[in-house]
Design an enzyme around this catalytic site. Structure first.
Site, PDB file in Angstrom:
ATOM      1  N   PRO A  11      42.179  36.990  49.509  1.00 33.23           N
ATOM      2  CA  PRO A  11      42.955  35.764  49.780  1.00 33.23           C
ATOM      3  C   PRO A  11      42.104  34.530  50.055  1.00 33.23           C
ATOM      4  O   PRO A  11      42.590  33.416  49.912  1.00 33.23           O
ATOM      5  CB  PRO A  11      43.764  36.133  51.029  1.00 33.23           C
ATOM      6  CG  PRO A  11      42.913  37.144  51.726  1.00 33.23           C
ATOM      7  CD  PRO A  11      42.308  37.961  50.614  1.00 33.23           C
ATOM      8  N   ARG A  14      38.622  31.768  45.465  1.00 33.23           N
ATOM      9  CA  ARG A  14      39.151  30.605  44.710  1.00 33.23           C
ATOM     10  C   ARG A  14      40.538  30.899  44.152  1.00 33.23           C
ATOM     11  O   ARG A  14      41.456  30.093  44.274  1.00 33.23           O
ATOM     12  CB  ARG A  14      38.174  30.249  43.565  1.00 33.23           C
ATOM     13  CG  ARG A  14      36.868  29.649  44.032  1.00 33.23           C
ATOM     14  CD  ARG A  14      35.896  29.481  42.873  1.00 33.23           C
ATOM     15  NE  ARG A  14      35.349  30.762  42.460  1.00 33.23           N
ATOM     16  CZ  ARG A  14      34.180  31.250  42.875  1.00 33.23           C
ATOM     17  NH1 ARG A  14      33.423  30.548  43.665  1.00 33.23           N
ATOM     18  NH2 ARG A  14      33.765  32.443  42.492  1.00 33.23           N
ATOM     19  N   ALA A 125      45.630  41.485  33.734  1.00 28.91           N
ATOM     20  CA  ALA A 125      45.650  40.254  32.929  1.00 28.91           C
ATOM     21  C   ALA A 125      44.284  39.570  32.983  1.00 28.91           C
ATOM     22  O   ALA A 125      43.955  38.934  33.985  1.00 28.91           O
ATOM     23  CB  ALA A 125      46.724  39.312  33.447  1.00 28.91           C
ATOM     24  N   PRO A 126      43.496  39.684  31.923  1.00 31.43           N
ATOM     25  CA  PRO A 126      42.190  39.002  31.930  1.00 31.43           C
ATOM     26  C   PRO A 126      42.334  37.491  32.077  1.00 31.43           C
ATOM     27  O   PRO A 126      41.423  36.838  32.570  1.00 31.43           O
ATOM     28  CB  PRO A 126      41.595  39.351  30.571  1.00 31.43           C
ATOM     29  CG  PRO A 126      42.318  40.568  30.110  1.00 31.43           C
ATOM     30  CD  PRO A 126      43.696  40.486  30.714  1.00 31.43           C
ATOM     31  N   PHE A 128      45.503  34.620  33.163  1.00 33.95           N
ATOM     32  CA  PHE A 128      46.913  34.346  33.492  1.00 33.95           C
ATOM     33  C   PHE A 128      47.390  33.017  32.914  1.00 33.95           C
ATOM     34  O   PHE A 128      48.581  32.707  33.006  1.00 33.95           O
ATOM     35  CB  PHE A 128      47.102  34.275  35.009  1.00 33.95           C
ATOM     36  CG  PHE A 128      47.065  35.596  35.733  1.00 33.95           C
ATOM     37  CD1 PHE A 128      48.047  36.557  35.510  1.00 33.95           C
ATOM     38  CD2 PHE A 128      46.079  35.871  36.670  1.00 33.95           C
ATOM     39  CE1 PHE A 128      48.041  37.764  36.209  1.00 33.95           C
ATOM     40  CE2 PHE A 128      46.062  37.071  37.368  1.00 33.95           C
ATOM     41  CZ  PHE A 128      47.041  38.027  37.137  1.00 33.95           C
ATOM     42  N   HIS A 155      32.207  29.125  31.827  1.00 36.78           N
ATOM     43  CA  HIS A 155      32.771  29.254  33.173  1.00 36.78           C
ATOM     44  C   HIS A 155      31.840  28.639  34.219  1.00 36.78           C
ATOM     45  O   HIS A 155      30.653  28.432  33.961  1.00 36.78           O
ATOM     46  CB  HIS A 155      33.003  30.731  33.513  1.00 36.78           C
ATOM     47  CG  HIS A 155      34.225  31.310  32.873  1.00 36.78           C
ATOM     48  ND1 HIS A 155      34.234  31.787  31.579  1.00 36.78           N
ATOM     49  CD2 HIS A 155      35.496  31.463  33.339  1.00 36.78           C
ATOM     50  CE1 HIS A 155      35.446  32.221  31.285  1.00 36.78           C
ATOM     51  NE2 HIS A 155      36.235  32.038  32.328  1.00 36.78           N
ATOM     52  N   LYS A 159      30.614  32.803  38.688  1.00 36.85           N
ATOM     53  CA  LYS A 159      31.276  33.959  38.065  1.00 36.85           C
ATOM     54  C   LYS A 159      30.325  35.148  37.998  1.00 36.85           C
ATOM     55  O   LYS A 159      29.156  34.987  37.634  1.00 36.85           O
ATOM     56  CB  LYS A 159      31.762  33.572  36.663  1.00 36.85           C
ATOM     57  CG  LYS A 159      32.556  34.670  35.989  1.00 36.85           C
ATOM     58  CD  LYS A 159      33.358  34.154  34.820  1.00 36.85           C
ATOM     59  CE  LYS A 159      34.111  35.271  34.118  1.00 36.85           C
ATOM     60  NZ  LYS A 159      35.026  36.005  35.024  1.00 36.85           N
ATOM     61  N   THR A 166      38.376  37.374  29.393  1.00 39.52           N
ATOM     62  CA  THR A 166      39.114  36.720  28.305  1.00 39.52           C
ATOM     63  C   THR A 166      38.370  36.882  26.974  1.00 39.52           C
ATOM     64  O   THR A 166      38.985  37.154  25.936  1.00 39.52           O
ATOM     65  CB  THR A 166      39.284  35.217  28.613  1.00 39.52           C
ATOM     66  OG1 THR A 166      39.822  35.086  29.926  1.00 39.52           O
ATOM     67  CG2 THR A 166      40.180  34.526  27.606  1.00 39.52           C
TER      68      THR A 166
HETATM   69  N1  LIG Z   1      42.962  36.663  35.306  1.00 38.41           N
HETATM   70  C1  LIG Z   1      42.731  35.371  35.490  1.00 38.41           C
HETATM   71  O1  LIG Z   1      43.442  34.487  34.994  1.00 38.41           O
HETATM   72  C2  LIG Z   1      41.586  34.965  36.355  1.00 38.41           C
HETATM   73  C3  LIG Z   1      41.367  33.635  36.683  1.00 38.41           C
HETATM   74  C4  LIG Z   1      40.316  33.322  37.539  1.00 38.41           C
HETATM   75  C5  LIG Z   1      39.516  34.347  38.032  1.00 38.41           C
HETATM   76  N2  LIG Z   1      39.747  35.621  37.656  1.00 38.41           N
HETATM   77  C6  LIG Z   1      39.002  36.753  38.191  1.00 38.41           C
HETATM   78  O2  LIG Z   1      39.472  36.951  39.504  1.00 38.41           O
HETATM   79  C7  LIG Z   1      38.418  37.464  40.329  1.00 38.41           C
HETATM   80  C8  LIG Z   1      38.258  36.543  41.531  1.00 38.41           C
HETATM   81  O3  LIG Z   1      37.816  35.277  41.098  1.00 38.41           O
HETATM   82  P1  LIG Z   1      37.515  34.100  42.131  1.00 38.41           P
HETATM   83  O4  LIG Z   1      36.971  32.980  41.357  1.00 38.41           O
HETATM   84  O5  LIG Z   1      38.695  33.901  43.005  1.00 38.41           O
HETATM   85  O6  LIG Z   1      36.323  34.778  42.975  1.00 38.41           O
HETATM   86  P2  LIG Z   1      35.923  34.511  44.491  1.00 38.41           P
HETATM   87  O7  LIG Z   1      34.520  35.032  44.632  1.00 38.41           O
HETATM   88  O8  LIG Z   1      36.211  33.121  44.872  1.00 38.41           O
HETATM   89  O9  LIG Z   1      36.929  35.463  45.305  1.00 38.41           O
HETATM   90  C9  LIG Z   1      36.799  36.832  45.410  1.00 38.41           C
HETATM   91  C10 LIG Z   1      37.226  37.210  46.804  1.00 38.41           C
HETATM   92  O10 LIG Z   1      37.233  38.635  46.923  1.00 38.41           O
HETATM   93  C11 LIG Z   1      36.895  38.906  48.241  1.00 38.41           C
HETATM   94  N3  LIG Z   1      36.489  40.308  48.413  1.00 38.41           N
HETATM   95  C12 LIG Z   1      35.306  40.881  48.136  1.00 38.41           C
HETATM   96  N4  LIG Z   1      35.314  42.178  48.496  1.00 38.41           N
HETATM   97  C13 LIG Z   1      36.533  42.418  48.994  1.00 38.41           C
HETATM   98  C14 LIG Z   1      37.168  43.561  49.539  1.00 38.41           C
HETATM   99  N5  LIG Z   1      36.519  44.739  49.656  1.00 38.41           N
HETATM  100  N6  LIG Z   1      38.451  43.466  49.938  1.00 38.41           N
HETATM  101  C15 LIG Z   1      39.109  42.307  49.820  1.00 38.41           C
HETATM  102  N7  LIG Z   1      38.564  41.170  49.346  1.00 38.41           N
HETATM  103  C16 LIG Z   1      37.291  41.232  48.937  1.00 38.41           C
HETATM  104  C17 LIG Z   1      35.759  37.942  48.566  1.00 38.41           C
HETATM  105  O11 LIG Z   1      35.623  37.752  49.949  1.00 38.41           O
HETATM  106  C18 LIG Z   1      36.254  36.673  47.873  1.00 38.41           C
HETATM  107  O12 LIG Z   1      36.963  35.849  48.788  1.00 38.41           O
HETATM  108  C19 LIG Z   1      37.195  37.535  39.411  1.00 38.41           C
HETATM  109  O13 LIG Z   1      37.091  38.844  38.894  1.00 38.41           O
HETATM  110  C20 LIG Z   1      37.513  36.570  38.298  1.00 38.41           C
HETATM  111  O14 LIG Z   1      36.865  36.876  37.112  1.00 38.41           O
HETATM  112  C21 LIG Z   1      40.756  35.942  36.830  1.00 38.41           C
HETATM  113  O1  LIG Z   2      36.888  32.057  37.069  1.00 37.81           O
HETATM  114  C1  LIG Z   2      36.841  33.172  36.522  1.00 37.81           C
HETATM  115  O2  LIG Z   2      36.059  34.069  36.879  1.00 37.81           O
HETATM  116  C2  LIG Z   2      37.761  33.458  35.399  1.00 37.81           C
HETATM  117  N1  LIG Z   2      37.754  34.642  34.889  1.00 37.81           N
HETATM  118  C3  LIG Z   2      38.612  35.110  33.875  1.00 37.81           C
HETATM  119  C4  LIG Z   2      37.845  35.811  32.788  1.00 37.81           C
HETATM  120  O3  LIG Z   2      36.835  36.503  33.092  1.00 37.81           O
HETATM  121  O4  LIG Z   2      38.250  35.752  31.636  1.00 37.81           O
HETATM  122  C5  LIG Z   2      39.638  34.146  33.377  1.00 37.81           C
HETATM  123  C6  LIG Z   2      39.411  32.732  33.648  1.00 37.81           C
HETATM  124  C7  LIG Z   2      38.707  32.422  34.957  1.00 37.81           C
END
Ligand SMILES: NC(=O)c1ccc[n+]([C@@H]2O[C@H](COP(=O)([O-])OP(=O)(O)OC[C@H]3O[C@@H](n4cnc5c(N)ncnc54)[C@H](O)[C@@H]3O)[C@@H](O)[C@H]2O)c1
Ligand SMILES: O=C(O)C1=N[C@H](C(=O)O)CCC1
Length: 266
Positions: A11, A14, A125-126, A128, A155, A159, A166
């Site tokens: 939570p 980002r 969902a890679p 959203f 990115h 990351k 994606t």
């Molecule tokens: N599917 C999508 O559309 C999409 C979009 C953006 C990011 N992502 C993915 O989402 C994930 C998170 O991205 P982000 O940019 O928010 O990263 P981030 O590093 O900002 O957040 C990850 C969070 O996970 C927490 N965390 C780590 N270990 C944990 C645990 N054991 N239990 C609970 N929380 C824990 C960390 O403290 C951190 O706050 C990444 O894998 C990213 O690639 C996916």
């Molecule tokens: O910020 C990230 O990390 C993102 N990860 C996803 C990916 O790996 O495709 C989607 C977009 C943002």
């Protein structure tokens, strides 16, 4: 109306922060807890940057699920943690919506099997962002007509995984229709290792990491005398939230394993 009880993992991240906001602002959703690796027993409201929230922080997923009995887990953490959370959710009867990227094909098969065994829905969902899903679909369509393609994903530099989820999904979708081909010159040699990017089925994926970026991808096709570029840009993380909502609403109705929002958008 009965509310969908949701736990968010990650939570304070980002994406997690945006997801907390989405859940708090959605009338039929209830944030019953959050999973973090710190701050056990605190209320999320006590943590920096959170207002108008009321949810207990758990560091132990088993305790969290036993006490809160959620319907859905939204996971936005890291690949290893995300996989562990998703397996545990399915074992507990909680439906996972996973945005965390970096899962291997073996991980995905294991989750698909678990869904079949438990009869529960699960959405991985890679990406959203609806625009990104369309970019992948359009790329798949274009690949019927163009065999030569380079995927350039860009990115932010925090990351962890490369290539992005994606980009991997795009390559997988393209390879279902693209005539197999090893691209580039047959005598091509890299004078600096990695110059041609990752090789997926003979097409190449390039990962750019820079501060200032959020999430972007350009898929470039080429043939005799022409190129076609299909590009998507996310300029903020709110861009992902309508897809998170779609996934939560769908996972409550579906009892199957879904990998990619293209399988559920109409
Ligand atoms: N599917 C999508 O559309 C999409 C979009 C953006 C990011 N992502 C993915 O989402 C994930 C998170 O991205 P982000 O940019 O928010 O990263 P981030 O590093 O900002 O957040 C990850 C969070 O996970 C927490 N965390 C780590 N270990 C944990 C645990 N054991 N239990 C609970 N929380 C824990 C960390 O403290 C951190 O706050 C990444 O894998 C990213 O690639 C996916
Ligand atoms: O910020 C990230 O990390 C993102 N990860 C996803 C990916 O790996 O495709 C989607 C977009 C943002």
């Amino acid at each position: 109306m009965e509310k969908v009880k949701i736990v968010i993992a990650g939570p304070r991240g980002r994406m997690g922060k945006e997801a907390v906001k989405l859940v708090m602002e959605t009338e039929n959703y209830e944030l019953v807890g959050v999973l973090d690796h710190r701050h056990e027993g605190k209320n999320l409201a006590e943590l920096e940057g959170f207002t108008n929230v009321d949810a207990l922080v758990y560091t132990d997923i088993h305790k969290c699920f036993k006490e809160q009995q959620p319907d859905v887990l939204v996971d936005l953490t890291t690949p290893e943690v995300g996989m562990e959370h998703t397996v545990t959710a399915l074992e507990f009867g909680v439906r996972p919506v996973v945005g965390t990227t970096g899962f291997s094909s073996g991980d995905l098969s294991k989750l698909e099997d678990l869904c079949k065994q438990t009869g529960l829905g699960c959405i991985i969902a890679p990406n959203f962002a609806i625009g990104a899903v369309l970019m992948m679909k359009f790329s798949q369509l274009a690949a019927k007509y163009f065999n030569d393609v380079e995927i350039i994903e860009l990115h932010h530099d925090q990351k962890l995984d490369a290539p992005s989820g994606t980009a991997v999904k795009t390559a997988e979708m393209i390879s279902t229709v693209r005539e197999a081909k090893q691209q580039g010159h047959e005598d091509e040699k890299e004078t600096i290792v990695g110059a041609r990017g990752a090789n997926y089925d003979g097409m190449h994926i390039h990962s750019v990491r820079l501060p200032g970026l959020i999430a972007h991808q350009q898929v470039m096709f080429g043939s005799d005398g022409q190129t076609l570029s299909i590009r998507h840009d996310s300029y903020n993380r709110a861009s992902f939230m309508s897809g998170v909502k779609l996934a939560v609403d769908t996972v409550m109705k579906n009892d199957t394993f879904v990998y990619g929002l293209e399988n559920i958008i109409e």
